[in-house]
Enzyme design. Sequence first.
Site, mmCIF file in Angstrom:
data_model
loop_
_atom_site.group_PDB
_atom_site.id
_atom_site.type_symbol
_atom_site.label_atom_id
_atom_site.label_comp_id
_atom_site.label_asym_id
_atom_site.label_seq_id
_atom_site.Cartn_x
_atom_site.Cartn_y
_atom_site.Cartn_z
ATOM 1 N N SER A 198 0.958 -1.209 -0.038
ATOM 2 C CA SER A 198 -0.004 0.208 0.068
ATOM 3 C C SER A 198 0.744 1.281 -0.245
ATOM 4 C CB SER A 198 -0.901 0.011 1.287
ATOM 5 O OG SER A 198 -2.021 0.925 0.961
ATOM 6 N N GLU A 319 -9.240 -5.791 -3.845
ATOM 7 C CA GLU A 319 -8.580 -4.890 -3.169
ATOM 8 C C GLU A 319 -9.447 -3.781 -2.533
ATOM 9 O OE1 GLU A 319 -5.535 -3.889 -2.482
ATOM 10 O OE2 GLU A 319 -4.162 -4.919 -4.094
ATOM 11 N N HIS A 405 -7.727 -5.624 0.252
ATOM 12 C CA HIS A 405 -6.477 -4.882 0.546
ATOM 13 C C HIS A 405 -5.831 -5.344 1.608
ATOM 14 C CE1 HIS A 405 -3.739 -1.454 -0.537
ATOM 15 N NE2 HIS A 405 -4.291 -0.990 0.682
#
Length: 498
Positions: A198, A319, A405
């Site tokens: 990320s 995600e 995610h």
Amino acid sequence: MSEPVPDPVELVRLENGAAQGVVSGDVVAFKGLPYAAPPVGERRWRPPAPAPDWDGVRDATDYGALCIQPPANGDPGVGPLPMSEDCLTLNVWAPVERDGPLPIMVWIHGGGYNNGSGTAALYDGSALSRRGVVVVTINYRLGRLGFFDHPALAVERPADEPAGNYGVMDQIAALEWVRDNISALGGDPGNVTIFGESAGGVAVTQLMVAPSACGLFHKAIVQSGLGRQRSAELALDRPGRPSAQSLGVAFARSAGLPADADAAQLRAVPAEVLLSPMPAFYSDNLIVDGIILPEDVVEAFAAGRQAPVPLILGTNSAEFWWIRPVDAGAYGRTDDALTEVEHDALLAAYGGPDGYDAHIVSDLIFNEPARHLTRLHAAAGYPTFLYRFDVVPESNPEPSGGATHASERPYVFDTLDTVGRPLGQRDQDAADAMAGYWTRFARAGDPNAPTAAIWPDVRAAPDRLLEFTNDGPVARPMPHAERLDLIESFYARVRPGG
């Protein structure tokens, strides 16, 4: 009653002094080692300075403080309190038995450049270290302490001093510490892999285009690291993208400071005032400053100006499954630049509104940008490997329809015990596979092994990737390529040249 036997310790001599770590079985850990001077007082919003020397033996058996950040709200990527501006520390895990210098893996945590730490149990490097690598995790300045500028700060600093990207400067300082110290801890400073997820994945790509990071790492892994994000400039306002200094003025006003506040007044603001989160991956914390980051990542990759290193890059299958394109928030409305023709074509490609709403945000922000960067990197001639993570535990409580995610992190670190719910053998098999590919890549720049599924190099197979599934890794064509092709055409229209 006999006293408990303490864990054995190991002493090392570092550039700043001697340190004592703790041995746990076949791994030794050194925690809370300072890699830069505390960025407090006059050093707030200044580039990191060298860590001071210390006398005697430093106790390196426990983590340092978190960097200043908003409440974690249960994020397992954030370690325990305390929290402090004095937070520029790192942690090292190494095998006790070492036959020569080992590859190094430096982890850069995620959290939207607002949250996170290298001290979370999720990122314990013991399991990876047992595979024959030295693991380093770092803290770096976050939020408005890490990504900030203001005209008053500009007035007082030298013209050639980098500004704004203090969190990225911290990451570079940590890599310089690794270069100078890691030999004493069993690592090979000539074989460093940076990896992150990320915001940490964004950081990896930023380091790949940062001139001052050149030569400090030799391989890179990007997990869900965006790719087409746009940055603010330090002092120049553009339509729809205010400069970092304009944003700094707005923040100072919101904090109750006068319009003519000077640098001393800014530095006197209590850290608690800086806790409100900044918009994730918006112009508040993505800055092209002209020195540390001369240009946006995608532009540098398109021009072949990124680091010439082997690269792994990938995303998860679901995600941002919970964010719909009409939702407001940190990412704004993600599809508002689509023409009616483009929107209709994408609706058809997704099989209607439900499929579009479920997947368009993830494809716009993660999946197509990942494919785009890997193609650019492979076209420049460098080893490039693309993946898709689609492992979903049977105990998963989310109706995500895939891997959400950040869900790959405990598999990469083989720290499944930190997940907090039951996981089965197929999850352990997936962790063994991912940790194996990651550490082999760190060792030799190629994740493949005779006993594992072959991971195709994008240079030779531009439309293939390795997918991590519940049944094991599988090399296959890029899923949903027709959707990504349409998004690529959209980006080529609205952002020509990158």
